[in-house]
Design an enzyme around this catalytic site. Structure first.
Site, short mmCIF file in Angstrom:
data_model
loop_
_atom_site.label_atom_id
_atom_site.label_comp_id
_atom_site.label_asym_id
_atom_site.label_seq_id
_atom_site.Cartn_x
_atom_site.Cartn_y
_atom_site.Cartn_z
N CYS A 124 0.81 -1.22 0.00
CA CYS A 124 0.00 0.00 0.00
C CYS A 124 0.85 1.28 0.00
O CYS A 124 0.35 2.34 -0.37
CB CYS A 124 -0.93 0.00 1.20
SG CYS A 124 -2.10 -1.39 1.20
N HIS A 258 -3.65 7.23 1.90
CA HIS A 258 -3.99 5.89 1.44
C HIS A 258 -5.35 5.53 2.02
O HIS A 258 -5.62 5.75 3.20
CB HIS A 258 -2.91 4.90 1.92
CG HIS A 258 -3.31 3.48 1.76
ND1 HIS A 258 -3.77 2.96 0.57
CD2 HIS A 258 -3.33 2.44 2.64
CE1 HIS A 258 -4.04 1.69 0.72
NE2 HIS A 258 -3.80 1.34 1.97
N ASN A 288 -9.99 -0.42 -0.38
CA ASN A 288 -8.53 -0.32 -0.35
C ASN A 288 -7.97 -0.83 -1.66
O ASN A 288 -8.00 -2.03 -1.94
CB ASN A 288 -8.00 -1.14 0.83
CG ASN A 288 -6.49 -1.07 0.98
OD1 ASN A 288 -5.78 -0.59 0.10
ND2 ASN A 288 -5.98 -1.56 2.09
#
Length: 331
Positions: A124, A258, A288
């Site tokens: 990520c 994020h 996500n």
């Protein structure tokens, strides 16, 4: 790690000059997931803030999605693809181990000239890592124009019977074009990793010893521990980004985080004393998307007019490695 200040580079900055994004057509809602696993819309929303996510079609890959996002970024500023001198793809779901997704993207875009093209794998945090690497190339005078893309097909590495994980992730791609400038752009990058926490969030591949021990090739996550680490770590890196700059918290116009979990994002915003109205949020609509989440959110914030030229932005991300980072940038 802190990037050198622009004054150390004869006033040479790295500026974001265009953005582009792509989301697959198929949408998977929380209601859909209620029919697949033992979960509920209320449970998912309360713990993550996610309402829906996009899922790649069978013929879509990280490279094909990256190509669409990149073309859209190029078209916005009418830039010739052959002006690109560097391609970096941030992804943990590459089309293949080799050639890299970046090389496949070069081919799909029809970029003919020889140039460096490679992938960055930091889960990520991958986009922050890729952005920092590109910044070094441009600040050093090695190149003038670069393409950085975050692209993921997380749906293909998820165990759809694991109700704690399958509700979290989605697919997509976000692209940025960066160029050398004498105007302020990327101010600093802060990158960190702690491999001793590798077992908190990981994905095996088909060639590891773990495969022989019958471990599945899906994302494995100790959610509670990752949550605690993310909140503490991102809070610290937000503070560091401000302390090591010439700015104060009140100077940040937009937090572009994020998009992992709404509670984590709220914690980071709290560290900045920043209301959620000044945070670009896509987690409810995208879930996500790992390395794609920041460039997707950035493109949305620019496209809908919230982010304006001259705004001061802070990017921050945390993911498997464990790896994390932040970028302070003047758009």
């Amino acid at each position: 790690m802190l990037s050198p200040s622009p004054s150390d580079n004869n006033g040479r900055y790295t500026r974001i000059i265009s953005t582009g994004s792509y989301l697959p057509e198929k949408v998977l809602t929380n209601a859909d997931l209620e029919r697949m696993v033992s979960t509920s819309d209320a449970w998912i929303t309360e713990r993550t803030g996610i309402k829906r996510r996009h899922i790649a079609a069978d013929d879509e890959t990280s490279a094909t999605m990256a190509a669409v996002a990149a073309r859209r970024a190029l078209e916005k500023i009418n830039l010739d693809k052959n002006e690109i001198e560097l391609i970096i793809c941030a992804t943990c779901t590459p089309d293949s181990f080799f050639p890299s997704t970046a090389c496949l993207l070069q081919q799909k875009l029809g970029v003919q000239q020889k140039l460096p093209a490679f992938d960055v794998s930091a889960a990520c945090a991958g986009f922050i890592y890729a952005l920092s690497i590109c910044d070094q190339f441009i600040r050093s005078g090695t190149i003038k124009t670069a393409l950085v893309v975050g692209c993921e097909v997380m749906s293909r590495i998820i165990d759809w019977s694991d109700r704690k994980v399958c509700v979290l992730f989605g697919d997509g791609a976000g692209a940025v074009i960066l160029q050398a400038s004498d105007e302020c752009g990327i101010i600093s990058n802060h990158l960190y990793a702690q491999g001793q926490y590798k077992d908190l969030l990981y994905l095996n591949n088909s060639h590891t010893a773990a495969k022989k021990n019958n471990q599945s090739e899906y994302v494995h996550m100790q959610g509670h521990e990752v949550f605690k680490m993310a909140v503490n770590t991102l809070g610290a890196i937000v503070e560091e980004a401000i302390e090591k700059s010439d700015y104060e918290k009140k100077d940040i116009d937009w937090l572009v985080p994020h998009q992992a979990n709404l509670r984590i994002i709220k914690a980071a915003a709290k560290k900045l004393n920043m209301p959620l109205e000044r945070v670009i949020l896509t987690v409810a609509e995208h879930g996500n998307t790992s390395a794609a989440s920041i460039p997707l959110a950035l493109d949305q914030g620019i496209s809908d007019g919230r982010i304006q030229p001259g705004n001061l932005l802070l990017f921050e991300a945390f993911g498997g490695g464990l790896a994390w980072g932040s970028t302070l940038v003047r758009y």
